[in-house]
Design a protein around this motif. Structure first.
Motif: not given
Length: 346
Positions: A260-276
């Motif tokens: 649950g922590w990994l899902r919400q924590g890692l999922g919140a990262h946003v790339t600066v240039d929109g890369r996947y």
């Protein structure tokens, strides 16, 4: 063998950010009480994966709260801050703690942090070496100027000098130790050429870490580093620890809380240039970590640490102990690590 705690200040689902930070501080205090050698502090921005945005600031607090234990950053993200600012902070903590501070630095990721702090993607893509070299000069020279692509300024005095005498005028030191987080052959070579030990991530198995150590040694020797220096390099291996009387119970504690922590924590990262950026499956990743690291009864945990040290040559560990997400359980985990595992490694 030198065993320490890796502190992320992770915000688990349903928890407040202050709760996560309180658990981080208590974990460090208990780590000293339990006889651990170090605490290592992570740094993240804008995500609940870890809610400490400045590892050096938290290190300052913990150095003031403790008396013996080493405190290091794992890591301070170099592209998002000025190397001279970080060098000044490291020198200050090194001198005022009488040598208990270690500066860990890393490249970070292509996150929106680069936009917010004005560094830009270039600081991540190809600016790390320039920043690292400027930081190292600040920690080793009495006066520093710069004429690089990103940093250019007239020569100024280094104040305070991190290699000055501490409390004893005859006790001169070389400044705070520096380690570099390495995740690729390029970063391994960069650290090796400068003679800097590596911090290797908890997602890597022993074979991968052994390969990185071998690459580091060959690159360091090829760069002309001294053989004794290369042999003595104090690399750090990150991992997870969860102690229980039965292995199944330790694994269950982590597989219930960490996904649950990994899902919400890692999922919140946003790339600066929109890369996947593909995200690991949280449950599969937790199970992987349970299989790689000291998770289970004390004897199993000690055996895994000893076997990892033998396979990789790395004898320093930074172990994440907060995987339960619970303050009382984390404190018990750290205490058991000190009382029941460390004596078996002596």
């Amino acid at each position: 063998m030198r065993v320490g705690a890796f502190i992320l200040a992770a915000q688990f689902p349903g928890q407040g950010q202050g709760e996560a930070l309180h658990r981080a501080v208590r974990s460090a205090e208990v780590a000293e009480e339990a006889g651990l050698a170090d605490v290592w502090l992570a740094e993240h921005h804008f995500v609940p994966y870890g809610v400490c945005p400045n590892a050096v600031t938290l290190a300052a607090l913990l150095l003031g709260r403790t008396r013996r234990i080493g405190v290091g950053t794992a890591v301070s993200v170099l592209p998002t801050q000025h190397p001279v600012t970080l060098g000044e902070q490291a020198a200050l903590l090194h001198l005022t703690s009488e040598g208990r501070f270690t500066l860990g630095v890393g490249r970070g990721g292509p996150w929106v942090d680069l936009e917010v702090f004005g560094a830009g993607l270039a600081a991540y893509d190809h600016g790390f070496a320039e920043s690292l070299d400027l930081l190292l000069r600040w920690l080793r020279e009495p006066r520093v100027g710069a004429a690089g692509e990103r940093y250019a300024f007239r020569e100024v005095a280094v104040v305070p000098r991190p290699d000055e005498a501490l409390t004893d005028p005859d006790d001169t030191v070389s400044g705070p130790p520096v380690v570099v987080a390495c995740t690729s052959p390029a970063s391994v070579r960069l650290a090796a050429e400068r003679g800097l030990p590596m911090l290797l991530g908890m997602h890597c198995d022993d074979e991968e870490k052994a390969d990185m150590v071998a690459l580091w040694r060959s690159a360091a020797l090829a760069a002309g580093r001294d053989g004794d220096e290369v042999a003595a390099a104090g690399h750090v291996s990150a991992g997870v620890v969860q102690i229980a009387d039965a292995r199944r119970d330790a694994e269950e504690t982590l597989t219930k809380a960490m996904p649950g922590w990994l899902r919400q924590g890692l999922g919140a990262h946003v790339t600066v240039d929109g890369r996947y950026r593909a995200m690991r499956d949280p449950l599969a990743y937790t199970e992987l970590l349970c299989g790689l690291h000291p998770v289970g009864p004390p004897r199993l945990c000690a055996d895994r640490l000893a076997a990892s040290a033998e396979r990789t040559g790395i004898k320093r560990f930074a172990l994440l102990a907060e995987g339960s997400g619970d303050l009382a359980a984390t404190e018990e985990n750290v205490r058991r690590l000190g009382a029941e595992v460390l004596p078996q490694l002596a």
